[in-house]
Scaffold this active site. Structure first.
Site, mmCIF file in Angstrom:
data_model
loop_
_atom_site.group_PDB
_atom_site.id
_atom_site.type_symbol
_atom_site.label_atom_id
_atom_site.label_comp_id
_atom_site.label_asym_id
_atom_site.label_seq_id
_atom_site.Cartn_x
_atom_site.Cartn_y
_atom_site.Cartn_z
ATOM 1 N N SER A 193 0.825 -1.199 0.000
ATOM 2 C CA SER A 193 0.000 0.000 0.000
ATOM 3 C C SER A 193 0.867 1.259 0.000
ATOM 4 O O SER A 193 1.675 1.449 -0.908
ATOM 5 C CB SER A 193 -0.961 -0.035 1.196
ATOM 6 O OG SER A 193 -1.986 0.916 1.060
ATOM 7 N N ASP A 246 0.207 -4.217 -4.087
ATOM 8 C CA ASP A 246 -1.002 -3.407 -4.256
ATOM 9 C C ASP A 246 -0.758 -1.966 -3.790
ATOM 10 O O ASP A 246 -1.334 -1.499 -2.799
ATOM 11 C CB ASP A 246 -2.174 -4.015 -3.484
ATOM 12 C CG ASP A 246 -3.518 -3.753 -4.185
ATOM 13 O OD1 ASP A 246 -3.531 -3.736 -5.422
ATOM 14 O OD2 ASP A 246 -4.532 -3.562 -3.490
ATOM 15 N N HIS A 267 -7.539 -5.845 -0.723
ATOM 16 C CA HIS A 267 -6.311 -5.037 -0.650
ATOM 17 C C HIS A 267 -5.216 -5.749 0.135
ATOM 18 O O HIS A 267 -4.032 -5.628 -0.198
ATOM 19 C CB HIS A 267 -6.646 -3.694 -0.008
ATOM 20 C CG HIS A 267 -5.529 -2.699 -0.044
ATOM 21 N ND1 HIS A 267 -4.787 -2.439 -1.180
ATOM 22 C CD2 HIS A 267 -5.014 -1.885 0.926
ATOM 23 C CE1 HIS A 267 -3.881 -1.508 -0.920
ATOM 24 N NE2 HIS A 267 -3.990 -1.170 0.346
#
Length: 489
Positions: free
Chosen positions: A192, A220, A294
């Site tokens: 992230s 991601d 996620h």
């Protein structure tokens, strides 16, 4: 060899950057960065150095490596770590692991810098990855970057803090580089917002040493507010010799997608299509499903250390799932995850692969089923609520059932003579080679309707694929329709 742990807790003093955004150790905040993160649309400035949130005092580096005769932990400020750094074997590869935004984590109290401090619980994936790395790779040093203090503020505040965290990590790594750690042996990976921290680290080391580090991996990478951020402050192909990116949440039904869409590395891997993860669909609320999408990427990456997963270069997931990219020939495949390895010198591209929840390692072989038909009769195309099962039977009589009624619209409403589809089969299923394939249809309204499939080809997407062709031998109605290899009796 014994596993010995050296914890470097970098004591972060209350030192404010001067009016020019400069500091004597980590350097100056770039003017372009200040314009992006200090003005519209972010409206957030990075928190003062050594006070990333004011809760834990700043960034903590936990370094671990294999050493035969040493086991010690160390707590000191930046100026007194020289003797400790000498204990590291600088010839080993360095893996740096960085978490992302932590605002949703469970509040806890921990002893940090000698004080009982209110913070949040750090996710387990970093330690899980560290553990499996030492199980599979002896000659490696692992550093977990703990920047919870700067990641428990609002999202845009945490976004603004990424440069400070990256610069602190650069200072930390330079101590090892000055003792012989080669830039090409540095692998920085993050999830992230941590993926963008990893990118900034790679870019800063390139600027300081005139050479790129070996690898940056983005799990991601965070998407919100990154559409206008310059490449120097996010993950980008210029960060390292190899930049590989893994996508699991590039589309959202509730809000702006958490994961960055598009291609941002040399090799971008779209796991199960990169938008929604099958494992998350069983959760009750959409918000939980989105978070699951996620965070699934970190689990996939951890498991990839133990189980090689093959991905194939393809134009889109729609093309992949339709079986249009089905051969690893001409260097079209790559090993995905930690053990990334392209076949040949072609590392660039968009790659696709599938996972499974049937096994702990999530490893699946994407398997192509290619059907040849007579052309679907009108009567079959009108059937409603027809169920379909594929039963794979191995030479050792092991079986595997694939229940997939989604095949029916393609099979029975298509006039194409040949079409393909791809489905995941667990790597450890041990189902190949096959002796036969059986197809069972349920709720067919008329026994007079003929089944249009006459031949099935099957092959796995991997360097040395299993390939076989099966022809229909059963003509009876309302029983499994049997397909056997032509050489079978």
């Amino acid at each position: 060899m014994l596993l010995n742990i050296l914890g470097f807790f970098i004591v972060l003093l209350e030192v404010e950057a001067n009016a020019d955004g400069c500091d004597g150790v980590i350097g100056c905040l770039p003017e372009k960065y200040r314009r992006v993160f200090g003005g519209v649309p972010i409206r957030k400035k990075p928190l003062s150095r050594f006070n990333l949130g004011g809760k834990s005092g700043g960034v903590i580096f936990n370094a671990t490596w294999i050493e035969p005769d040493s086991s010690f932990s160390y707590l000191s400020n930046r100026s007194s770590t020289d003797d400790v750094f000498k204990k590291l074997n600088a010839k080993n590869k360095m893996v740096v692991i960085i978490h992302g935004w932590q605002i949703a984590n469970t509040p806890v109290k921990e002893m940090i810098n000698g004080k009982l401090t209110e913070t949040v619980q750090l996710g387990t994936w970093q330690n899980d990855l560290e553990k499996v790395l030492f199980e599979k790779h002896d000659e490696v040093n692992v550093v977990i970057v703990d920047w919870r203090a700067g990641a428990t503020v609002g999202y845009r505040g945490a976004m603004a803090n990424t440069w400070i965290v990256a610069r602190e990590t650069v200072v930390f790594l330079k101590a090892f580089i000055n003792r012989g750690l080669a830039l090409e042996d540095i692998h920085v990976l993050g999830h992230s917002l941590g993926a963008h921290v990893a990118g900034i680290i790679g870019n800063n080391l390139k600027l300081e040493f005139g050479k790129k580090i070996g690898r940056v991996s983005g799990l991601d990478p965070a998407a919100p507010s990154y559409d206008e951020v310059p490449g120097a402050f996010m993950i980008d192909t210029h960060n390292a010799e190899l930049v590989d990116v893994y996508h699991t949440d590039t589309k959202s039904r509730l809000w702006s997608n958490a994961g960055l869409p598009g291609q941002h590395g040399h090799a971008d891997f779209y796991v199960n299509g990169g938008e929604d993860q099958p494992r998350c669909k069983k959760l009750k609320t959409i918000s939980k499903q989105e978070l699951c999408d996620h965070f699934s990427v970190v689990d996939y990456f951890v498991q990839s250390v133990k189980s090689p997963t093959y991905a194939i270069r393809c134009g889109s997931f729609e093309e992949f799932i339709a079986g249009k990219c089905k051969s690893c020939g001409r260097r079209k495949c790559a090993v995905a995850g930690y053990n990334y390895q392209p076949f040949g010198n072609h590392k660039d591209g968009k790659f696709f692969y599938q996972t499974t929840e049937e096994t702990k390692d999530k490893c699946a072989k994407s398997t192509v089923f290619e059907f040849k038909t007579f052309g679907a009769p009108e009567s079959f195309a009108k059937q409603n609520n027809v169920s379909l099962e594929l039963k794979l039977v191995s030479n050792e009589s092991k079986t595997r059932i694939i229940k997939d009624s989604s095949l029916l619209p393609t099979i029975f409403n298509s006039r194409r003579k040949t079409f393909s589809l791809v489905r995941p089969i667990p790597c450890g299923a041990d189902i190949f080679p096959l002796e036969r394939i059986e197809i069972l249809l349920g709720d067919v309204q008329s026994a007079r309707i003929s089944f249009p499939i006459r031949q099935i080809k099957i092959f796995t997407i991997e360097p040395r694929p299993y390939r076989a062709k099966f022809k229909r031998v059963s003509r009876k109605k309302n029983v499994p329709i049997v397909f056997r290899r032509p050489t079978d009796k």
